[in-house]
Design a protein around this motif. Structure first.
Motif, short mmCIF file in Angstrom:
data_model
loop_
_atom_site.label_atom_id
_atom_site.label_comp_id
_atom_site.label_asym_id
_atom_site.label_seq_id
_atom_site.Cartn_x
_atom_site.Cartn_y
_atom_site.Cartn_z
N VAL A 1 -2.40 10.07 18.19
CA VAL A 1 -3.27 9.59 17.62
C VAL A 1 -3.50 8.12 17.93
CG1 VAL A 1 -3.70 9.22 14.97
CG2 VAL A 1 -2.95 11.36 15.79
N VAL A 2 -4.94 7.60 17.89
CA VAL A 2 -5.13 6.17 18.18
C VAL A 2 -4.90 5.37 16.67
CG1 VAL A 2 -6.55 4.51 19.15
CG2 VAL A 2 -6.56 6.74 20.02
N HIS A 3 -4.10 4.28 16.80
CA HIS A 3 -4.22 3.77 15.62
C HIS A 3 -4.55 2.31 15.86
CE1 HIS A 3 -1.00 6.36 14.75
NE2 HIS A 3 -0.75 6.08 13.83
N TYR A 4 -5.49 1.90 14.87
CA TYR A 4 -6.17 0.47 14.68
C TYR A 4 -5.70 0.09 13.57
CZ TYR A 4 -9.85 -3.41 14.81
OH TYR A 4 -10.44 -4.40 14.65
N CYS A 5 -4.96 -1.28 13.68
CA CYS A 5 -4.39 -1.97 12.42
C CYS A 5 -4.50 -3.36 12.45
CB CYS A 5 -2.79 -1.54 12.33
SG CYS A 5 -2.42 0.32 12.53
N VAL A 6 -5.55 -4.06 12.76
CA VAL A 6 -5.87 -5.50 12.82
C VAL A 6 -5.79 -6.09 11.36
CG1 VAL A 6 -7.34 -7.25 13.73
CG2 VAL A 6 -6.85 -5.30 15.12
N ALA A 7 -4.83 -6.96 11.25
CA ALA A 7 -4.74 -7.58 9.83
C ALA A 7 -5.66 -8.48 9.42
CB ALA A 7 -3.53 -8.10 9.79
N ASN A 8 -6.51 -8.98 10.50
CA ASN A 8 -7.59 -10.06 10.46
C ASN A 8 -8.82 -9.68 11.04
OD1 ASN A 8 -6.48 -10.63 12.79
ND2 ASN A 8 -6.94 -12.79 12.55
N ALA B 1 0.99 -1.22 -0.06
CA ALA B 1 0.16 -0.18 -0.12
C ALA B 1 0.72 1.18 -0.04
CB ALA B 1 -0.76 -0.01 1.21
N PRO B 2 0.48 2.23 -0.77
CA PRO B 2 1.08 3.55 -0.79
C PRO B 2 0.99 4.26 0.88
CG PRO B 2 -0.81 3.76 -1.97
CD PRO B 2 -0.73 2.38 -1.46
N LYS B 3 2.11 4.78 1.35
CA LYS B 3 1.94 5.39 2.62
C LYS B 3 1.35 6.86 2.29
CE LYS B 3 4.18 2.08 4.52
NZ LYS B 3 3.12 0.93 4.85
N LEU B 4 0.27 7.18 2.44
CA LEU B 4 -0.46 8.65 2.46
C LEU B 4 -0.43 9.50 3.36
CD1 LEU B 4 -3.53 6.54 0.11
CD2 LEU B 4 -1.40 7.64 -0.58
N ILE B 5 -0.27 8.79 4.68
CA ILE B 5 -0.35 9.76 5.86
C ILE B 5 0.99 9.57 6.52
CG2 ILE B 5 -1.34 10.44 7.88
CD1 ILE B 5 -4.00 10.05 6.97
N THR B 6 1.98 10.52 6.41
CA THR B 6 3.27 10.40 6.95
C THR B 6 3.36 10.75 8.56
OG1 THR B 6 3.58 12.55 6.71
CG2 THR B 6 4.16 11.12 4.70
N ARG B 7 4.25 10.42 9.10
CA ARG B 7 4.42 10.71 10.84
C ARG B 7 4.21 12.29 11.10
NH1 ARG B 7 7.44 8.13 15.71
NH2 ARG B 7 6.27 9.37 17.18
N ALA B 8 4.86 13.03 9.99
CA ALA B 8 4.86 14.40 10.32
C ALA B 8 3.39 14.97 10.05
CB ALA B 8 5.80 14.93 9.11
N MET B 9 2.62 14.19 9.55
CA MET B 9 1.37 14.64 9.19
C MET B 9 0.56 14.53 10.55
SD MET B 9 0.66 13.71 5.54
CE MET B 9 -1.00 14.16 5.17
N LEU B 10 0.72 13.54 11.41
CA LEU B 10 0.06 13.38 12.68
C LEU B 10 -0.11 14.59 13.26
CD1 LEU B 10 1.14 9.69 13.70
CD2 LEU B 10 -0.65 10.36 12.11
N GLY C 1 0.34 -4.05 4.10
CA GLY C 1 1.61 -3.35 4.54
C GLY C 1 1.07 -1.89 5.28
N GLY C 2 -0.15 -1.26 4.94
CA GLY C 2 -0.82 -0.27 5.62
C GLY C 2 -0.52 1.10 4.84
N CYS C 3 -1.47 2.03 4.97
CA CYS C 3 -1.19 3.18 4.00
C CYS C 3 -1.00 4.48 4.82
CB CYS C 3 -2.38 3.36 3.26
SG CYS C 3 -4.20 3.47 4.15
N PHE C 4 -0.77 4.20 6.21
CA PHE C 4 -0.32 5.26 7.15
C PHE C 4 1.19 4.73 7.45
CE2 PHE C 4 -4.64 4.75 8.53
CZ PHE C 4 -5.22 5.81 7.36
N GLU C 5 2.20 5.81 7.49
CA GLU C 5 3.50 5.53 7.90
C GLU C 5 3.89 4.87 9.27
OE1 GLU C 5 7.70 7.86 7.81
OE2 GLU C 5 6.14 8.85 7.94
N THR C 6 2.90 5.39 10.01
CA THR C 6 3.11 4.98 11.50
C THR C 6 2.21 3.66 11.79
OG1 THR C 6 1.32 6.68 11.83
CG2 THR C 6 3.59 7.28 12.64
N SER C 7 1.84 3.13 10.86
CA SER C 7 0.91 1.59 10.80
C SER C 7 1.80 0.49 11.30
CB SER C 7 0.07 1.63 9.75
OG SER C 7 -0.80 2.51 9.70
N LEU D 1 -7.00 6.48 13.75
CA LEU D 1 -6.86 6.11 12.17
C LEU D 1 -6.98 4.67 12.28
CD1 LEU D 1 -3.26 7.51 11.38
CD2 LEU D 1 -5.43 8.26 10.54
N VAL D 2 -7.99 4.11 11.42
CA VAL D 2 -8.15 2.80 11.23
C VAL D 2 -7.48 2.20 9.89
CG1 VAL D 2 -9.89 0.93 10.99
CG2 VAL D 2 -10.07 2.63 12.73
#
Ligand SMILES: NC(=O)C1=CN([C@@H]2O[C@H](COP(=O)(O)OP(=O)(O)OC[C@H]3O[C@@H](n4cnc5c(N)ncnc54)[C@H](O)[C@@H]3O)[C@@H](O)[C@H]2O)C=CC1
Ligand SMILES: CC(=O)C(=O)O
Ligand SMILES: [Mg+2]
Length: 371
Positions: A293-300, A246-255, A272-278, A264-265
């Protein structure tokens, strides 16, 4: 053909790759189906249901794997499962290889033929074996996001629909495909203010037409992403470039521009995730916080609603499973170029371009191997 259905071992994965009625169909066609004892339990299918369908039950996991010609799974094989695979066996499951080099190399070393659900295509377009789980995950993404917005989860303490006199939350969905549309639809249903970003004009047109202006559709640019980051309470990552990372569309700096406690879900985490911090999380510990920023990154994600998900997944996989069992992988793929798009690895060779590109590996066209 000897077909095996192991019990899934990924964290909180309760789905199973075959239902008792699927087993009945395969047995009826003359195949031998071996189900690992307890494999269907999490999805509400008892061992006795499989036995009644004509399947054999096997408690010894080593035997389940070693005696099979065709192995049906749900999740990408975990390291101990990769070690059980061998040359001559066919594995049919989700693989998401572009997100995981060690798995790609492990499958190459196994010598097995590995067909991924998620890269099989359809004559009318789309990804027919990814779509059912994307529907589930898209719908769940809003539940997960709403829960993560609660204070106890580290969120800002925002209720998605608001209440009379208090504005609803702003939800942005990046990627308006199957996950994205289902997430947007759920968020709308809960009364949130919803914006969908995509790079595909036809997708934005379809959404605009279907929802008659009830959600905003915006072409995805750097400006649009920056605005989403500043304004949103919940952002759902739902992009996909098929088979690729996945392309990284939101970078850490943007947080730093996000509101404290926003969420962020990243549903695209399996690629691989589309946020740099995922980074991938599990249902046991689904969230973590970076820069407030709360990250939810469950792969299944669909594994948590295993009953619904197993039925939806097997409805879609069964015609392909039947073709593999009746004809063997080579003929089944030779007869259907859309099915052939699922072949990712065969006897050490990578047959999916985006996976080969991701890890600088040699690419071999699937058509060359199928003949
Ligand atoms: N975490 C989980 O449990 C699950 C994750 N997924 C994953 O969710 C992701 C999305 O899947 P689907 O919705 O089925 O894919 P899809 O192909 O239906 O939709 C993807 C959309 O992303 C858009 N897109 C691509 N690049 C973009 C960019 N740079 N900016 C904006 N939009 C962009 C495409 O135009 C397309 O409309 C996949 O990685 C899939 O594997 C799916 C099911 C479960
Ligand atoms: C698509 C996928 O990887 C899943 O349903 O877990
Ligand atoms: Mg996944």
């Amino acid at each position: 053909m000897k077909i095996a259905v192991p019990k899934e071992i990924k964290n909180h994965e309760y789905r199973v790759a075959l239902t008792p009625s699927g087993a009945r169909e395969l047995v009826g066609r003359g195949h031998v189906v071996t189900v690992q004892a307890g494999a269907g339990e999490g999805a509400g299918f008892r061992d006795g249901d499989y036995e009644a369908a004509g399947a054999r039950l096997e408690a010894d996991v080593a035997k389940v794997w070693s005696e099979a010609e065709l192995i049906l799974k749900v999740k990408e094989p975990q390291p101990e499962e990769v070690a059980r695979l061998s040359r001559g066996q066919t594995l049919f499951t989700y693989l998401h290889l572009a997100a995981e080099e060690p798995l790609t190399r492990g499958l190459m070393e196994s010598g097995a033929t590995c067909i991924a659900y998620e890269t099989i295509t359809a004559p009318q377009g789309g990804l027919p074996l990814l779509a059912p789980m994307s529907t589930v995950a898209g719908r769940m993404a809003v539940q997960a996001g709403a829960h993560s917005l609660e204070k106890a989860q580290g969120g800002a303490g925002v209720l998605l629909p608001g209440v009379p006199g208090v504005a609803p939350a702003r939800v942005t969905v990046i990627g308006g495909g199957v996950v994205g549309e289902n997430a947007a639809r759920m968020a709308l249903g809960l009364g949130a203010e919803v914006t969908v970003l995509d790079k595909s004009i036809p997708r934005l047109e379809a959404l605009d037409d279907r929802y008659q202006g009830r959600m905003k559709t915006v072409f995805s640019t750097a400006d649009a992403l920056e605005e989403a980051v500043r304004e949103s309470d919940l952002i759902i990552g739902a992009v996909l470039v098929p088979g690729a990372a996945a392309p990284k569309l939101i970078t850490r700096a943007m947080l730093a521009d996000m509101k404290p406690g926003s969420v962020l879900v990243d549903v695209a985490i399996d690629q691989g995730g589309c946020f740099e911090t995922s980074k991938p999380t599990t249902h046991a510990e689904p969230t973590y916080v970076v820069d407030g920023v709360v990250h939810y990154c469950v792969a299944n994600m669909p594994g948590a609603v295993a009953r619904t998900s197993t039925q939806a997944l097997t409805n879609a996989t069964m015609p392909f499973v039947t073709a593999l069992a009746d004809k063997g992988w080579k003929q089944a793929l030779a007869d259907d170029s859309h099915f052939a798009a699922g072949l990712n690895v065969h006897e050490g060779q990578v047959t999916y371009q985006a996976v080969a590109d991701a890890f600088d590996l040699e690419y071999v066209e699937a058509a060359k191997l199928i003949g």
